[in-house]
Design a protein around this motif. Structure first.
Motif, mmCIF file in Angstrom:
data_model
loop_
_atom_site.group_PDB
_atom_site.id
_atom_site.type_symbol
_atom_site.label_atom_id
_atom_site.label_comp_id
_atom_site.label_asym_id
_atom_site.label_seq_id
_atom_site.Cartn_x
_atom_site.Cartn_y
_atom_site.Cartn_z
ATOM 1 N N UNK A 277 0.871 -1.178 0.000
ATOM 2 C CA UNK A 277 0.000 0.000 0.000
ATOM 3 C C UNK A 277 0.903 1.222 0.000
ATOM 4 N N UNK B 125 1.391 5.638 0.210
ATOM 5 C CA UNK B 125 0.903 6.997 0.426
ATOM 6 C C UNK B 125 1.887 7.995 -0.168
ATOM 7 N N UNK C 204 2.662 12.242 -0.360
ATOM 8 C CA UNK C 204 2.362 13.595 0.111
ATOM 9 C C UNK C 204 3.379 14.557 -0.462
ATOM 10 N N UNK C 205 2.911 15.681 -0.908
ATOM 11 C CA UNK C 205 3.820 16.684 -1.452
ATOM 12 C C UNK C 205 3.015 17.714 -2.192
ATOM 13 N N UNK D 79 -1.746 14.930 -2.484
ATOM 14 C CA UNK D 79 -1.792 13.853 -1.503
ATOM 15 C C UNK D 79 -2.523 12.695 -2.161
ATOM 16 N N UNK D 80 -2.007 11.490 -2.011
ATOM 17 C CA UNK D 80 -2.730 10.336 -2.543
ATOM 18 C C UNK D 80 -2.580 9.132 -1.633
ATOM 19 N N UNK D 81 -3.547 8.250 -1.717
ATOM 20 C CA UNK D 81 -3.545 7.005 -0.961
ATOM 21 C C UNK D 81 -3.919 5.872 -1.892
ATOM 22 N N UNK D 82 -3.237 4.735 -1.722
ATOM 23 C CA UNK D 82 -3.572 3.539 -2.487
ATOM 24 C C UNK D 82 -3.477 2.340 -1.561
ATOM 25 N N UNK E 139 2.342 5.682 -8.624
ATOM 26 C CA UNK E 139 3.108 6.591 -7.758
ATOM 27 C C UNK E 139 4.545 6.583 -8.231
ATOM 28 N N UNK E 140 5.269 7.624 -7.904
ATOM 29 C CA UNK E 140 6.630 7.730 -8.410
ATOM 30 C C UNK E 140 7.389 8.785 -7.625
ATOM 31 N N UNK F 2 10.855 4.180 1.388
ATOM 32 C CA UNK F 2 10.511 5.580 1.598
ATOM 33 C C UNK F 2 11.395 6.433 0.700
ATOM 34 N N UNK G 15 12.141 10.243 -0.476
ATOM 35 C CA UNK G 15 11.897 11.632 -0.103
ATOM 36 C C UNK G 15 12.636 12.548 -1.057
ATOM 37 N N UNK H 244 7.126 13.080 -0.546
ATOM 38 C CA UNK H 244 7.586 11.736 -0.239
ATOM 39 C C UNK H 244 6.600 10.693 -0.723
ATOM 40 N N UNK I 14 5.711 6.748 0.351
ATOM 41 C CA UNK I 14 5.933 5.765 1.414
ATOM 42 C C UNK I 14 5.195 4.483 1.052
#
Lengths: 262, 262
Positions: A36, A38, A40-41, A44-47, A74-75, A94, A96, A103, A105
């Motif tokens: 899974x 996440x 943020x920057x 913001x996204x969640x999977x 994500x990338x 992670x 960053x 980042x 994660x």
DNA sequence: GTCTCTATTTCGTGG
DNA sequence: CCACGAAGTAGAGAC
């Protein structure tokens, strides 16, 4: 042959240890597993959990691919720093980046495979028919745009921006040429219009200034606006230009390269 | 766990047979090997021999990654048809797309590894802080932009395009709000200016119409032009908006999520 | 570093 | 299907 180490089944622990301990310098790592993510920057996204392919390159770039779609879900581009570590049951990745601050994660709960490879690839990527190449070709062959046209300067910097080609026609009128390598939109027309207005302010109302939009095609709205503003459209044929520039490299002979252009 | 078959060393022939014969339906294939690539379509490119990672997904998308860089060096989005076949000494991968007409042609002379996987990933990708979300939030909280501001309509369609927020201020003046989720450029200013000019033509010279550009930051040139055209800039703080919308999901507790936004 | 523009941009959405 | 604008756009070039 490339140096490749594959960790799967019983060997996975060894692979995990390798990529989480050692710096993965000069190595490209692929992890396939259930994770899974996440981010943020800038946004913001969640999977949530799912099986994906994670690619980590030695320059710090990170890609996560789902089993569908061209784009990574994500990338992180190559300015990132990447840390791989275990936390509880999960292996964590992670990445960053500091500018912009963001980042990615990743938590992996099941790992199917880890590949650690050292790839050698020093070939030069060669591109043809870029806007710059077309522009330079037309600059030295302005007669393709219009008989008697002469190029005065290329990428001329006037206040609102850069004019692709700054020319004069047979009657010594200034001609501003804007080149698009594919369908010209209203924005392109507005851009050209801005340049012409700036030049009209500079040269006054007595100097006749023409605007020509050069593109393989143009949208309906763009063409209407263009005509309304008293400017002109010239169609160019990328295929013809490619032929004229003269390329000969064809490896897959099943179809002519020219079938695929434009 | 995902279904994964790995072909390496002695087994490579089996892997080659598998991916070149059978349709790779519902499967994601990764090939690592020494290849050269040609692309023809909207542009033309050539890349000579080098070791790369090729990813082929079941929806027909194709990616070729070099050992560096975030972007694939060659690719084909998901509308492609992909054929894998042997020709002489080489294994060939040919991805053709019809609209636009283009193809990627890969010849592999050495293969290090083939992975055929069936990945299950049904999770929904959730994004926050998109321009639409910010716009809708500001639409229902216009006082963040200016005290006394009231939203009349969202995404209002006037001739030149869509106005993000169409508002009135305390003194009942029309306020056109243009929102950018990151640095506003001169183009954003021009866009806003176009809307205001259209409304001024519609309402005549007596109606006072204001323009407000809302963004976390603005370029120097953009701000100069904005002021010159008599419009205004309001800074918004994405972090504050994110807090106000109220998210609670934080999994990696080492750093607050808010540290990474904007 | 800031700003601007291109891109085999890709992707969505509305007409 | 076409046209247009957003994107975590990325990347290059100019200043």
């Amino acid at each position: 042959m490339a140096k490749i180490r594959v960790y799967v089944g019983q060997n996975l622990d060894k692979g995990i240890k390798l990529i989480s301990g050692e710096a993965i310098e000069k190595k490209t790592v692929i992890i396939i597993g259930n994770c899974r993510i996440q981010y943020e920057g800038r946004g913001v996204s969640r999977l949530d959990w799912g099986e994906r392919i994670i690619m980590i390159k030695s320059d710090g770039s990170l890609l996560v691919h789902r089993p569908f779609g061209y784009l990574p879900v994500n990338w992180q581009p190559e300015t990132s720093t990447i840390h791989i570590f275990s936390r509880g049951e999960y292996l964590c990745v992670k990445a960053v980046r500091s500018k912009p601050r963001e980042r990615v994660f990743i938590e992996l709960k099941d790992i199917d495979m880890i590949v650690v490879s050292e790839l050698e690839d020093n070939a030069q990527f060669i591109e043809y028919l870029s806007e710059a190449e077309i522009r330079d070709f037309l600059a030295s062959h302005p007669e393709i745009i219009e008989k008697g046209l002469r190029t005065i300067s290329v990428e001329k910097n006037i206040e609102p921006g850069f004019i692709d080609l700054y020319c004069v026609d047979e009657k010594d009128r200034i001609v501003v040429v804007e080149i698009k390598r594919h369908t010209a939109t209203v924005n392109a027309v507005k851009q050209l219009s801005t340049y012409i207005n700036a030049l009209r302010r500079e040269y006054g109302p007595n100097r006749n200034i023409r605007g020509i939009l050069v593109a393989p095609s143009i949208t309906k709205n763009a063409h209407e606006l263009l005509v309304k503003l008293g400017m002109e459209y010239r169609r160019i044929d990328l295929k013809a230009i490619y032929e004229k520039i003269g390329r000969t490299i064809v490896r897959d002979k099943s179809k002519s390269i020219l079938e695929y252009i434009e």
